[in-house]
Design a protein around this motif. Structure first.
Motif, PDB file in Angstrom:
ATOM      1  N   GLY A   1     -27.727  -8.650  25.185  1.00 35.66           N
ATOM      2  CA  GLY A   1     -26.401  -8.046  25.198  1.00 35.66           C
ATOM      3  C   GLY A   1     -26.077  -7.370  23.879  1.00 35.66           C
ATOM      4  N   GLN A   2     -26.463  -7.981  22.767  1.00 31.95           N
ATOM      5  CA  GLN A   2     -26.240  -7.372  21.466  1.00 31.95           C
ATOM      6  C   GLN A   2     -27.047  -6.086  21.306  1.00 31.95           C
ATOM      7  OE1 GLN A   2     -27.348 -10.718  19.008  1.00 31.95           O
ATOM      8  NE2 GLN A   2     -25.240 -11.406  18.783  1.00 31.95           N
ATOM      9  N   VAL A   3     -28.303  -6.115  21.774  1.00 31.20           N
ATOM     10  CA  VAL A   3     -29.160  -4.932  21.663  1.00 31.20           C
ATOM     11  C   VAL A   3     -28.618  -3.792  22.514  1.00 31.20           C
ATOM     12  CG1 VAL A   3     -31.462  -4.036  22.175  1.00 31.20           C
ATOM     13  CG2 VAL A   3     -31.215  -6.277  21.106  1.00 31.20           C
ATOM     14  N   MET A   4     -28.231  -4.108  23.765  1.00 34.39           N
ATOM     15  CA  MET A   4     -27.703  -3.071  24.652  1.00 34.39           C
ATOM     16  C   MET A   4     -26.389  -2.502  24.141  1.00 34.39           C
ATOM     17  SD  MET A   4     -28.436  -4.419  28.519  1.00 34.39           S
ATOM     18  CE  MET A   4     -30.075  -4.329  29.256  1.00 34.39           C
ATOM     19  N   ALA A   5     -25.521  -3.349  23.651  1.00 29.45           N
ATOM     20  CA  ALA A   5     -24.234  -2.879  23.150  1.00 29.45           C
ATOM     21  C   ALA A   5     -24.413  -1.947  21.958  1.00 29.45           C
ATOM     22  CB  ALA A   5     -23.346  -4.064  22.772  1.00 29.45           C
ATOM     23  N   ALA A   6     -25.348  -2.278  21.085  1.00 30.20           N
ATOM     24  CA  ALA A   6     -25.605  -1.399  19.926  1.00 30.20           C
ATOM     25  C   ALA A   6     -26.106  -0.034  20.386  1.00 30.20           C
ATOM     26  CB  ALA A   6     -26.622  -2.060  18.995  1.00 30.20           C
ATOM     27  N   GLY A   7     -26.983  -0.027  21.389  1.00 31.30           N
ATOM     28  CA  GLY A   7     -27.473   1.247  21.899  1.00 31.30           C
ATOM     29  C   GLY A   7     -26.387   2.072  22.555  1.00 31.30           C
ATOM     30  N   MET A   8     -25.494   1.405  23.296  1.00 33.51           N
ATOM     31  CA  MET A   8     -24.403   2.130  23.954  1.00 33.51           C
ATOM     32  C   MET A   8     -23.403   2.675  22.943  1.00 33.51           C
ATOM     33  SD  MET A   8     -23.594  -0.198  27.314  1.00 33.51           S
ATOM     34  CE  MET A   8     -24.864  -0.596  28.520  1.00 33.51           C
ATOM     35  N   ARG A   9     -23.106   1.923  21.904  1.00 33.58           N
ATOM     36  CA  ARG A   9     -22.160   2.399  20.892  1.00 33.58           C
ATOM     37  C   ARG A   9     -22.718   3.631  20.185  1.00 33.58           C
ATOM     38  NH1 ARG A   9     -21.817  -3.310  19.723  1.00 33.58           N
ATOM     39  NH2 ARG A   9     -19.858  -4.170  20.555  1.00 33.58           N
ATOM     40  N   GLU A  10     -24.013   3.613  19.909  1.00 31.23           N
ATOM     41  CA  GLU A  10     -24.620   4.764  19.247  1.00 31.23           C
ATOM     42  C   GLU A  10     -24.601   5.986  20.160  1.00 31.23           C
ATOM     43  OE1 GLU A  10     -28.908   6.094  17.248  1.00 31.23           O
ATOM     44  OE2 GLU A  10     -28.589   4.035  17.963  1.00 31.23           O
ATOM     45  N   ALA A  11     -24.887   5.771  21.457  1.00 30.47           N
ATOM     46  CA  ALA A  11     -24.908   6.894  22.393  1.00 30.47           C
ATOM     47  C   ALA A  11     -23.511   7.460  22.619  1.00 30.47           C
ATOM     48  CB  ALA A  11     -25.516   6.451  23.719  1.00 30.47           C
ATOM     49  N   ALA A  12     -22.488   6.598  22.562  1.00 25.37           N
ATOM     50  CA  ALA A  12     -21.129   7.061  22.833  1.00 25.37           C
ATOM     51  C   ALA A  12     -20.645   8.088  21.818  1.00 25.37           C
ATOM     52  CB  ALA A  12     -20.172   5.868  22.859  1.00 25.37           C
ATOM     53  N   ASP A  13     -21.266   8.135  20.642  1.00 24.49           N
ATOM     54  CA  ASP A  13     -20.854   9.079  19.604  1.00 24.49           C
ATOM     55  C   ASP A  13     -21.661  10.373  19.634  1.00 24.49           C
ATOM     56  OD1 ASP A  13     -18.958   7.283  18.640  1.00 24.49           O
ATOM     57  OD2 ASP A  13     -20.397   6.308  17.297  1.00 24.49           O
ATOM     58  N   GLN A  14     -22.572  10.509  20.590  1.00 27.78           N
ATOM     59  CA  GLN A  14     -23.417  11.693  20.648  1.00 27.78           C
ATOM     60  C   GLN A  14     -22.686  12.867  21.303  1.00 27.78           C
ATOM     61  OE1 GLN A  14     -26.416  11.795  19.133  1.00 27.78           O
ATOM     62  NE2 GLN A  14     -25.879   9.699  18.476  1.00 27.78           N
ATOM     63  N   PRO A  15     -23.049  14.110  20.943  1.00 28.58           N
ATOM     64  CA  PRO A  15     -22.354  15.293  21.486  1.00 28.58           C
ATOM     65  C   PRO A  15     -22.456  15.424  23.003  1.00 28.58           C
ATOM     66  CG  PRO A  15     -23.626  15.877  19.531  1.00 28.58           C
ATOM     67  CD  PRO A  15     -24.001  14.469  19.888  1.00 28.58           C
ATOM     68  N   PHE A  16     -23.550  14.955  23.607  1.00 27.64           N
ATOM     69  CA  PHE A  16     -23.690  15.153  25.045  1.00 27.64           C
ATOM     70  C   PHE A  16     -22.635  14.383  25.831  1.00 27.64           C
ATOM     71  CE2 PHE A  16     -26.497  11.527  24.144  1.00 27.64           C
ATOM     72  CZ  PHE A  16     -26.103  10.603  25.114  1.00 27.64           C
ATOM     73  N   VAL A  17     -22.079  13.334  25.232  1.00 25.43           N
ATOM     74  CA  VAL A  17     -21.023  12.585  25.909  1.00 25.43           C
ATOM     75  C   VAL A  17     -19.763  13.436  26.011  1.00 25.43           C
ATOM     76  CG1 VAL A  17     -19.550  10.539  25.790  1.00 25.43           C
ATOM     77  CG2 VAL A  17     -21.971  10.363  25.203  1.00 25.43           C
ATOM     78  N   GLU A  18     -19.422  14.137  24.940  1.00 23.66           N
ATOM     79  CA  GLU A  18     -18.249  15.020  24.973  1.00 23.66           C
ATOM     80  C   GLU A  18     -18.470  16.188  25.931  1.00 23.66           C
ATOM     81  OE1 GLU A  18     -15.438  14.315  23.651  1.00 23.66           O
ATOM     82  OE2 GLU A  18     -16.242  12.487  22.714  1.00 23.66           O
ATOM     83  N   VAL A  19     -19.703  16.684  25.999  1.00 27.52           N
ATOM     84  CA  VAL A  19     -20.002  17.766  26.941  1.00 27.52           C
ATOM     85  C   VAL A  19     -19.780  17.299  28.372  1.00 27.52           C
ATOM     86  CG1 VAL A  19     -21.829  19.251  27.843  1.00 27.52           C
ATOM     87  CG2 VAL A  19     -21.617  18.900  25.376  1.00 27.52           C
ATOM     88  N   ALA A  20     -20.220  16.058  28.685  1.00 32.41           N
ATOM     89  CA  ALA A  20     -20.040  15.517  30.033  1.00 32.41           C
ATOM     90  C   ALA A  20     -18.562  15.357  30.366  1.00 32.41           C
ATOM     91  CB  ALA A  20     -20.763  14.175  30.152  1.00 32.41           C
ATOM     92  N   ARG A  21     -17.780  14.931  29.395  1.00 33.52           N
ATOM     93  CA  ARG A  21     -16.334  14.788  29.631  1.00 33.52           C
ATOM     94  C   ARG A  21     -15.692  16.166  29.832  1.00 33.52           C
ATOM     95  NH1 ARG A  21     -16.403  10.564  25.455  1.00 33.52           N
ATOM     96  NH2 ARG A  21     -16.128   8.524  26.476  1.00 33.52           N
TER      97      ARG A  21
END
Length: 321
Positions: A203-223
């Protein structure tokens, strides 16, 4: 047609990993062999039974047993003979039971493999749920509370979790059997017990990966394309947890095998864990050596598979391969 550069790189990569894996297995064998030879206590003397009159075994009987197991030879001869036999698949005979070690391992391995696989599956599902909730809306109260759960799970002693589950679900509610390994129902409580630390670490490993991905530009593009927050988090952020989780799989397999010693003892299940515990108690060197080296080999194989599959899961890893 000669193989292309990509094929040659793959062959070299696999060959290199196999060489490293073989070196690791050899090193584990050497270290465990040395430890077993310096530990106090003579397994042959412990295994030699008293005669009908209750008298201790004679020196001649002990000497015969030592010669039978090759313990009367110089240490370097014992080492090379043991390594040669191990490579050929002859893992010796149990000093205590007199049974071939290979037979004991083959009987114990399926139960432990089933337990470890069930625990890893349950742990992965729980870890994903915890990581998703903790990172979906990270500023919310629920996310903050759930974000602390993995740390709590990691800190919980495995044997204590097992005893609590037995007390509640076996003795209290009488919903599930607390001991033995007869059927699926008997697998539930041990698998949940072993899954608790896996869910915490993963859970700690997955959460760290998700937090890092949430700050990537492709997330804003999808929104910006009109996708909802839930869909963006599920389809674009969550997959980023796959590679770090997969990379840690080898560690979790090793952790599951180590945790099986405790879990199988608590729940009275037959498996590698119980076999290891019994071998340690009886100073049964051949069994202890085989169990540890086989566990190391399993870890090496899983790590190799993860290393080869990782670039397929996340193309960004191909450049580092």
């Amino acid at each position: 047609m000669s193989p292309g550069p990509a094929s040659r790189r793959l062959v070299l990569r696999v060959g290199g990993r196999l060489a490293v894996g073989a070196a690791v297995v050899w090193a584990v064998f050497t270290v465990v062999f040395g430890i077993l030879r310096v530990l106090p206590g003579d397994p042959v003397s412990l295994a030699a039974n008293a005669d009908a009159s209750g008298a201790p075994p004679s020196p001649a009987a002990i000497a015969a047993l030592r010669a039978q197991y090759g313990l009367d030879r110089p240490l370097w001869q014992q080492y090379f003979a043991a390594w040669g036999d191990f490579v050929r698949g002859d893992w010796g005979t149990s000093v205590v039971t007199g049974r071939p070690v290979t037979t004991s391992l083959l009987e114990a391995l399926p139960s432990t493999a089933t337990l470890a696989a069930a625990a890893l599956a349950l742990g992965a599902l729980a870890a994903f749920a915890l990581a998703y909730i903790a990172t979906y809306r990270p500023d919310g109260v629920l996310a903050r509370v759930v974000g602390q759960i993995p740390s709590v799970l990691v800190s919980m002693p495995t044997f204590a979790v097992g005893l609590v589950l037995i007390q509640v679900f076996a003795f209290g509610l009488r919903l599930l059997p607390g001991f033995g390994d007869d059927g699926f129902a008997a697998l539930v409580l041990p698998a949940v017990t072993l899954a608790v630390p896996v869910a915490g670490y993963l859970g700690q490993v997955m959460a760290a990966g998700m937090r890092e991905a949430a700050d990537q530009p492709f997330v804003e593009v999808a929104r910006a394309k009109g996708a909802s927050d839930a869909m963006v988090h599920l389809r674009h952020v969550s997959p980023a947890a796959a590679l770090p989780a997969l990379s840690a799989l080898g560690v979790f397999v090793g952790s599951a095998l180590a945790g099986a010693v405790v879990v199988e003892t608590v729940f009275s299940r037959a498996g590698l864990g119980r076999l290891t515990q019994q071998a340690l108690t009886a100073h049964d060197g051949p069994v202890m050596l085989a169990v540890v080296v086989v566990s190391a080999a399993i870890f090496v194989v899983v790590t190799l598979i993860v290393d080869l599959v990782g670039p397929l899961v996340d193309p960004r890893a191909r450049g580092a391969a």
